[in-house]
Structures are given as structure tokens and as C-alpha cells.
Write a protein that holds these residues in place. Structure first.
Motif, PDB file in Angstrom:
ATOM      1  N   GLN A   1       0.329  21.380  67.899  1.00 44.72           N
ATOM      2  CA  GLN A   1      -0.965  21.486  67.227  1.00 44.72           C
ATOM      3  C   GLN A   1      -2.078  21.236  68.237  1.00 44.72           C
ATOM      4  N   TRP A   2      -3.064  22.133  68.256  1.00 45.51           N
ATOM      5  CA  TRP A   2      -4.293  21.929  69.015  1.00 45.51           C
ATOM      6  C   TRP A   2      -5.394  21.698  67.994  1.00 45.51           C
ATOM      7  N   ASP A   3      -6.061  20.563  68.054  1.00 42.28           N
ATOM      8  CA  ASP A   3      -7.125  20.250  67.116  1.00 42.28           C
ATOM      9  C   ASP A   3      -8.318  19.706  67.890  1.00 42.28           C
ATOM     10  N   HIS A   4      -9.363  20.504  67.983  1.00 39.90           N
ATOM     11  CA  HIS A   4     -10.583  20.133  68.700  1.00 39.90           C
ATOM     12  C   HIS A   4     -10.272  19.659  70.127  1.00 39.90           C
ATOM     13  N   GLY A   5      -9.445  20.427  70.811  1.00 42.77           N
ATOM     14  CA  GLY A   5      -9.126  20.152  72.213  1.00 42.77           C
ATOM     15  C   GLY A   5      -8.027  19.136  72.450  1.00 42.77           C
ATOM     16  N   ILE A   6      -7.468  18.580  71.403  1.00 37.39           N
ATOM     17  CA  ILE A   6      -6.402  17.585  71.553  1.00 37.39           C
ATOM     18  C   ILE A   6      -5.081  18.215  71.121  1.00 37.39           C
ATOM     19  N   MET A   7      -4.107  18.175  72.010  1.00 39.76           N
ATOM     20  CA  MET A   7      -2.807  18.753  71.721  1.00 39.76           C
ATOM     21  C   MET A   7      -1.799  17.668  71.353  1.00 39.76           C
ATOM     22  N   THR A   8      -1.035  17.926  70.302  1.00 43.96           N
ATOM     23  CA  THR A   8       0.117  17.093  69.976  1.00 43.96           C
ATOM     24  C   THR A   8       1.320  18.024  69.891  1.00 43.96           C
ATOM     25  N   LYS A   9       2.429  17.568  70.404  1.00 45.95           N
ATOM     26  CA  LYS A   9       3.638  18.381  70.420  1.00 45.95           C
ATOM     27  C   LYS A   9       4.810  17.526  69.970  1.00 45.95           C
ATOM     28  N   GLU A  10       5.597  18.088  69.058  1.00 49.76           N
ATOM     29  CA  GLU A  10       6.753  17.392  68.502  1.00 49.76           C
ATOM     30  C   GLU A  10       8.007  18.217  68.778  1.00 49.76           C
ATOM     31  N   ASP A  11       9.009  17.614  69.378  1.00 50.65           N
ATOM     32  CA  ASP A  11      10.306  18.275  69.517  1.00 50.65           C
ATOM     33  C   ASP A  11      10.970  18.275  68.146  1.00 50.65           C
ATOM     34  N   ILE A  12      11.539  19.423  67.761  1.00 47.05           N
ATOM     35  CA  ILE A  12      12.122  19.540  66.425  1.00 47.05           C
ATOM     36  C   ILE A  12      13.522  20.141  66.490  1.00 47.05           C
ATOM     37  N   ASP A  13      14.233  20.043  65.364  1.00 50.77           N
ATOM     38  CA  ASP A  13      15.535  20.689  65.218  1.00 50.77           C
ATOM     39  C   ASP A  13      15.425  21.747  64.123  1.00 50.77           C
ATOM     40  N   SER A  14      16.513  22.403  63.782  1.00 49.76           N
ATOM     41  CA  SER A  14      16.479  23.492  62.808  1.00 49.76           C
ATOM     42  C   SER A  14      16.098  23.010  61.408  1.00 49.76           C
ATOM     43  N   VAL A  15      16.459  21.787  61.055  1.00 52.09           N
ATOM     44  CA  VAL A  15      16.086  21.250  59.743  1.00 52.09           C
ATOM     45  C   VAL A  15      14.575  21.051  59.675  1.00 52.09           C
ATOM     46  N   ARG A  16      14.008  20.444  60.694  1.00 52.74           N
ATOM     47  CA  ARG A  16      12.555  20.209  60.736  1.00 52.74           C
ATOM     48  C   ARG A  16      11.799  21.540  60.780  1.00 52.74           C
ATOM     49  N   PHE A  17      12.339  22.537  61.493  1.00 52.65           N
ATOM     50  CA  PHE A  17      11.730  23.867  61.541  1.00 52.65           C
ATOM     51  C   PHE A  17      11.527  24.393  60.125  1.00 52.65           C
ATOM     52  N   LYS A  18      12.580  24.348  59.324  1.00 50.42           N
ATOM     53  CA  LYS A  18      12.506  24.855  57.949  1.00 50.42           C
ATOM     54  C   LYS A  18      11.513  24.054  57.110  1.00 50.42           C
ATOM     55  N   LEU A  19      11.431  22.738  57.332  1.00 45.97           N
ATOM     56  CA  LEU A  19      10.512  21.899  56.577  1.00 45.97           C
ATOM     57  C   LEU A  19       9.039  22.184  56.906  1.00 45.97           C
ATOM     58  N   LEU A  20       8.775  22.654  58.106  1.00 43.61           N
ATOM     59  CA  LEU A  20       7.396  22.918  58.525  1.00 43.61           C
ATOM     60  C   LEU A  20       6.897  24.304  58.107  1.00 43.61           C
ATOM     61  N   LEU A  21       7.804  25.214  57.811  1.00 42.91           N
ATOM     62  CA  LEU A  21       7.417  26.584  57.490  1.00 42.91           C
ATOM     63  C   LEU A  21       6.446  26.684  56.314  1.00 42.91           C
ATOM     64  N   ASN A  22       6.772  26.059  55.202  1.00 42.73           N
ATOM     65  CA  ASN A  22       5.934  26.226  54.009  1.00 42.73           C
ATOM     66  C   ASN A  22       4.577  25.521  54.107  1.00 42.73           C
ATOM     67  N   PRO A  23       4.527  24.238  54.412  1.00 48.51           N
ATOM     68  CA  PRO A  23       3.222  23.586  54.375  1.00 48.51           C
ATOM     69  C   PRO A  23       2.229  24.106  55.423  1.00 48.51           C
ATOM     70  N   TYR A  24       2.717  24.558  56.564  1.00 52.48           N
ATOM     71  CA  TYR A  24       1.810  24.995  57.617  1.00 52.48           C
ATOM     72  C   TYR A  24       1.626  26.516  57.682  1.00 52.48           C
ATOM     73  N   PHE A  25       2.635  27.286  57.269  1.00 54.93           N
ATOM     74  CA  PHE A  25       2.577  28.736  57.410  1.00 54.93           C
ATOM     75  C   PHE A  25       2.787  29.490  56.100  1.00 54.93           C
ATOM     76  N   GLY A  26       3.023  28.772  54.997  1.00 56.03           N
ATOM     77  CA  GLY A  26       3.194  29.409  53.711  1.00 56.03           C
ATOM     78  C   GLY A  26       4.417  30.292  53.614  1.00 56.03           C
ATOM     79  N   MET A  27       5.447  29.921  54.349  1.00 52.80           N
ATOM     80  CA  MET A  27       6.672  30.727  54.375  1.00 52.80           C
ATOM     81  C   MET A  27       7.839  29.947  53.815  1.00 52.80           C
TER      82      MET A  27
END
Length: 69
Positions: free
Chosen positions: A43-69
Motif C-alpha cells: 500500500q502506498w498512502d500519501h508517500g508512505i509505503m507499507t508492504k506485507e508478505d502474504i500466503d495464498s490464504v491471506r491473498f484470498k482474504l484481501l481480494l474482496n475488501p480491497y478489490f471487490g473480487m
């Protein structure tokens, strides 16, 4: 516009493209952008980057709230 379509085709189909080997989803936000790959959520938010290492379970959990998928 035709040049953009040609570049898009190269990115999507060329065998040496880095962008067609793994899942990659990115979205512009009010403060920057968010990017989801097989192994990270960035995530880049107003010039600040945060990065999270994820696995396949976390990938699926992030799809809907952030990308509507």
C-alpha cells in the motif's frame, strides 16, 4: 490509443514480460495505490509505503475488501 493497446498486448502476452507470470492486481486509491501479488500486499498512502508478505490464504482474504473480487 493504438500505441497503448500495443504496449498492453506486449505486457500481457510477451514471453519475457515480468507481468504475465504471476497474479498481479493493482488499484489507484485516493492516497496512492494498492498492489496484491501471490506473495505480497503493498500500500502506498500519501508517500508512505507499507508492504506485507502474504500466503495464498491471506491473498484470498484481501481480494474482496480491497478489490471487490
Amino acid at each position: 490509443m493504438a500505441e497503448c493497446k500495443d504496449i498492453q498486448k506486449i505486457i500481457a502476452e510477451h514471453p519475457e514480460s515480468r507481468f504475465n507470470k504471476h497474479r498481479l492486481i493493482t488499484k489507484m486509491t485516493k492516497g496512492g495505490n494498492i498492489t496484491l501479488t501471490d506473495h505480497s500486499f503493498t500500500q502506498w498512502d500519501h508517500g508512505i509505503m507499507t508492504k506485507e508478505d502474504i500466503d495464498s490464504v491471506r491473498f484470498k482474504l484481501l481480494l474482496n475488501p480491497y478489490f471487490g473480487m
